[in-house]
Design a protein around this motif. Structure first.
Motif, PDB file in Angstrom:
ATOM      1  N   ALA A 237      59.834  41.688  29.118  1.00  0.00           N
ATOM      2  CA  ALA A 237      59.845  43.038  29.563  1.00  0.00           C
ATOM      3  C   ALA A 237      59.170  43.999  28.552  1.00  0.00           C
ATOM      4  O   ALA A 237      58.362  45.213  28.567  1.00  0.00           O
ATOM      5  N   ALA A 238      59.490  43.583  27.278  1.00  0.00           N
ATOM      6  CA  ALA A 238      59.072  44.529  26.092  1.00  0.00           C
ATOM      7  C   ALA A 238      57.758  44.135  25.597  1.00  0.00           C
ATOM      8  O   ALA A 238      56.934  44.560  24.722  1.00  0.00           O
ATOM      9  N   SER A 239      57.001  43.027  26.205  1.00  0.00           N
ATOM     10  CA  SER A 239      55.521  42.638  25.691  1.00  0.00           C
ATOM     11  C   SER A 239      54.479  43.750  25.974  1.00  0.00           C
ATOM     12  O   SER A 239      54.584  44.275  27.310  1.00  0.00           O
ATOM     13  N   ALA A 240      53.926  44.097  25.050  1.00  0.00           N
ATOM     14  CA  ALA A 240      52.541  44.957  25.195  1.00  0.00           C
ATOM     15  C   ALA A 240      51.423  44.470  25.959  1.00  0.00           C
ATOM     16  O   ALA A 240      50.329  45.166  26.275  1.00  0.00           O
ATOM     17  N   ILE A 241      51.331  42.955  25.949  1.00  0.00           N
ATOM     18  CA  ILE A 241      50.271  42.340  26.367  1.00  0.00           C
ATOM     19  C   ILE A 241      50.612  41.816  27.912  1.00  0.00           C
ATOM     20  O   ILE A 241      51.922  41.180  28.229  1.00  0.00           O
ATOM     21  N   PRO A 242      49.733  41.840  28.957  1.00  0.00           N
ATOM     22  CA  PRO A 242      50.261  41.372  30.323  1.00  0.00           C
ATOM     23  C   PRO A 242      50.507  40.095  29.911  1.00  0.00           C
ATOM     24  O   PRO A 242      49.888  39.235  29.378  1.00  0.00           O
ATOM     25  N   LEU A 243      51.454  39.525  31.057  1.00  0.00           N
ATOM     26  CA  LEU A 243      52.029  38.107  30.839  1.00  0.00           C
ATOM     27  C   LEU A 243      52.001  37.466  32.242  1.00  0.00           C
ATOM     28  O   LEU A 243      52.269  38.174  33.247  1.00  0.00           O
ATOM     29  N   ILE A 244      51.846  36.104  32.052  1.00  0.00           N
ATOM     30  CA  ILE A 244      51.813  35.322  33.407  1.00  0.00           C
ATOM     31  C   ILE A 244      52.395  34.244  33.189  1.00  0.00           C
ATOM     32  O   ILE A 244      52.994  33.696  32.089  1.00  0.00           O
ATOM     33  N   SER A 245      53.544  34.302  34.269  1.00  0.00           N
ATOM     34  CA  SER A 245      54.741  33.108  34.378  1.00  0.00           C
ATOM     35  C   SER A 245      54.251  32.005  35.165  1.00  0.00           C
ATOM     36  O   SER A 245      54.066  32.211  36.278  1.00  0.00           O
ATOM     37  N   ALA A 246      54.225  30.977  34.420  1.00  0.00           N
ATOM     38  CA  ALA A 246      54.034  29.442  35.274  1.00  0.00           C
ATOM     39  C   ALA A 246      54.993  28.495  34.827  1.00  0.00           C
ATOM     40  O   ALA A 246      54.560  27.427  34.046  1.00  0.00           O
ATOM     41  N   VAL A 247      56.061  28.813  35.434  1.00  0.00           N
ATOM     42  CA  VAL A 247      57.180  27.649  35.191  1.00  0.00           C
ATOM     43  C   VAL A 247      57.539  27.111  36.467  1.00  0.00           C
ATOM     44  O   VAL A 247      57.795  27.413  37.477  1.00  0.00           O
ATOM     45  N   GLY A 248      57.246  25.758  36.311  1.00  0.00           N
ATOM     46  CA  GLY A 248      57.652  24.831  37.600  1.00  0.00           C
ATOM     47  C   GLY A 248      56.427  24.690  38.718  1.00  0.00           C
ATOM     48  O   GLY A 248      55.385  25.272  38.111  1.00  0.00           O
ATOM     49  N   HIS A 249      56.912  24.364  39.777  1.00  0.00           N
ATOM     50  CA  HIS A 249      56.196  24.258  40.767  1.00  0.00           C
ATOM     51  C   HIS A 249      56.154  25.526  41.679  1.00  0.00           C
ATOM     52  O   HIS A 249      56.940  26.618  41.386  1.00  0.00           O
TER      53      HIS A 249
END
Length: 528
Positions: A237-249
């Motif tokens: 949530a504190a990341s200033a860079i856009p973040l992609i979550s790719a955990v699991g299937h």
């Protein structure tokens, strides 16, 4: 007590409190050296300032005190939470200071998958109430990133799939932050990886990523538990860079999926979301370039035609400037005429004002003011003497009417009143005389400031002709005409006007240092 009872009591061994406590401690620790206890956490307030955690485990019939030492607390995969049902592994011991027994916990885990889901749901609701999952916080991904940061295990198949997919679609620079994707330290490493990629600024040779991918392969709920950790969610949530979550299937989910800007179904899908297809971009750019060239050509042709048509309709420069030129000529002629009229009016107004400020009129005004002051002074003196006389006559008349035996009583009071009135009259007369004198002094100062002789002391001079009449204009001097020049201190010098340039003259008395004195005055009105 009987004698038998006394003898039996005297044969028992005698222990101190510390000995009894130590014996109980050894007995409990030897009998329950390693146990697993299931219960609900109660009274948990977080770790103490020392790093140790104190709380209780309870069920519906009993309560057991529990403690987790600081060294064991930092290694726990699951942190204790109030009301959570857990299975604690450790050993029982006693606390001699308060005659209590407790369990020293070495490992703790939720009591089954249902407990994990309950804990996960409770944590999700709490973080959602804080606004971490709001859609308004999510940012769009950059269309064409230059650098991609990946937080994952460096030895698994996930990083190879991501790199191959990025190389096939659009080769860019990839920075891998190596972490453990499961285990006790996994959550802390993932949170540190997200924060570390955000801290890059290019100063240490590593460029700052434009997008971050947090990836992991498939697994069970326990395998994904690191990505449900509160520290990981808050770091994302504190990341200033856009973040992609790719955990699991695609069917798996974690709290990181809720807080991330974009959720990818698989790590390979995350790579496809992060970069576009280079071949498609090249084809699109070629088509756009061709359309742009055709549009520019058509636009230039239309503009040339519009310019040619506008040029034919525009008038020539001479036609555009004819009317402004005529208005300029008329304005130049009018401004000369107006300027001459304004100068003539100013000269006439100056002559009228100058005639009113002549020395004769000022001396006449000063004589009138002095006469008014003398008249007012004499009138005040006569009025005061008449008032005093009338007061005395009235007093004498009243005194003659009084009887002799009353006169003595009232004469003193009347005399005092008369003395007081006389003093007040004298004071009023003196104040009136002072005001008159001040007014006279002010009038004298004004008259003195208007006296032309004062002006002569500042370097001016008065030209007087026959009969001491002042000559104020150069036209009043004729060639060969004798006149007098009056300076300060009533000093005069005779002079004769000579022929030559207007305003030139010479004095009949020659100075000692020069054979002739010629004074040329240039100024307003040409006085000489």
């Amino acid at each position: 007590m009987s004698i038998a009872d006394e003898s039996a009591a005297s044969n028992l061994a005698e222990y101190s409190v510390s000995e009894i406590s130590g014996a109980l401690k050894r007995t409990v620790e030897e009998a329950f050296d390693h146990v697993r206890v299931r219960g609900e956490i109660s009274g948990y307030r977080g770790p103490h300032s020392s790093g140790h955690a104190y709380f209780s485990l309870k069920d519906d019939r009993a309560r057991l005190e529990a403690v987790i030492w600081r060294t064991a607390f930092t290694k726990l995969a699951f942190k204790p939470e109030e009301g959570l049902e857990v299975i604690a592994t450790g050993k029982l011991t006693t606390f001699p200071g308060s005659s209590k027994y407790q369990i020293v916990i070495e490992q703790i885990e939720p009591a089954g998958a249902g407990a994990l889901m309950a804990l996960l749901n409770e944590r999700r609701l709490r973080l959602e109430a804080e606004g971490l999952f709001v859609a308004a916080r999510k940012r769009p991904l950059p269309y064409m990133p230059r650098v991609i940061g990946v937080v994952t295990s460096p030895t698994g198949a996930v990083i190879r799939d991501i790199r191959h997919r990025i190389a096939d679609r659009f080769p860019v620079h990839v920075i891998v932050w190596p972490v453990r994707v499961q285990g006790e330290t996994s959550a802390a490493e993932v949170a540190a990886g997200i924060a570390g990629l955000n801290a890059l600024d290019g100063s240490n040779g590593l460029p700052r990523p434009d997008v971050i991918i947090v990836a992991r392969g498939g697994g069970s709920l326990e395998d994904f538990w690191s990505f449900n950790d509160e520290a990981v969610v808050r770091a994302a949530a504190a990341s200033a860079i856009p973040l992609i979550s790719a955990v699991g299937h695609e069917t798996d989910w974690s709290l990181l999926d809720h807080v991330a800007d974009v959720r990818a179904p698989t790590p390979t899908g995350a790579a496809e979301m992060a970069v576009p297809v280079r071949a498609d971009l090249v084809a699109t750019l070629a088509a756009l370039h061709a359309r742009h060239g055709n549009a520019v050509s058509r636009r230039l042709g239309e503009s040339r035609r519009h310019v040619a048509a506008s040029a034919r309709a525009l008038p020539t420069p001479d036609m555009l400037l004819a009317l402004p030129r005529r208005r300029l000529d008329e304005a130049a002629t009018a401004i000369r005429r107006c300027l001459s009229m304004a100068v003539g009016e100013k000269r006439r107004a100056y002559g009228d004002v100058g005639s009113k400020l002549s020395p004769g009129s000022l001396e006449s005004l000063l004589r009138e003011k002095r006469a008014d002051l003398r008249h007012a002074d004499s009138a005040a003196a006569h009025a005061f003497e008449g008032l005093v006389g009338r007061r005395r006559q009235r007093f004498e008349r009243l005194q003659s009417d009084l009887r002799p035996h009353v006169v003595a009583a009232h004469s003193l009071q009347a005399r005092h009143r008369l003395d007081g009135l006389a003093a007040r009259f004298e004071q009023a007369f003196g104040a009136r005389q002072d005001r008159r004198r001040q007014a006279l002094s002010a009038a004298i100062r004004v008259a003195a400031s208007l006296d032309p002789r004062k002006i002569l002391q500042r370097g001016y001079a008065i030209i007087r002709g026959a009969d001491d009449v002042p000559i104020t204009r150069a036209e009043g001097l004729l060639p060969g005409m004798a006149f007098a020049v009056e300076f300060a201190g009533n000093e005069r010098r005779d002079a004769v006007a000579v022929e030559g340039a207007p305003g030139e003259f010479k004095t009949s008395l020659r100075p000692k240092r020069a054979a002739r004195a010629k004074i040329v005055v240039e100024g307003q009105g040409k006085l000489f």
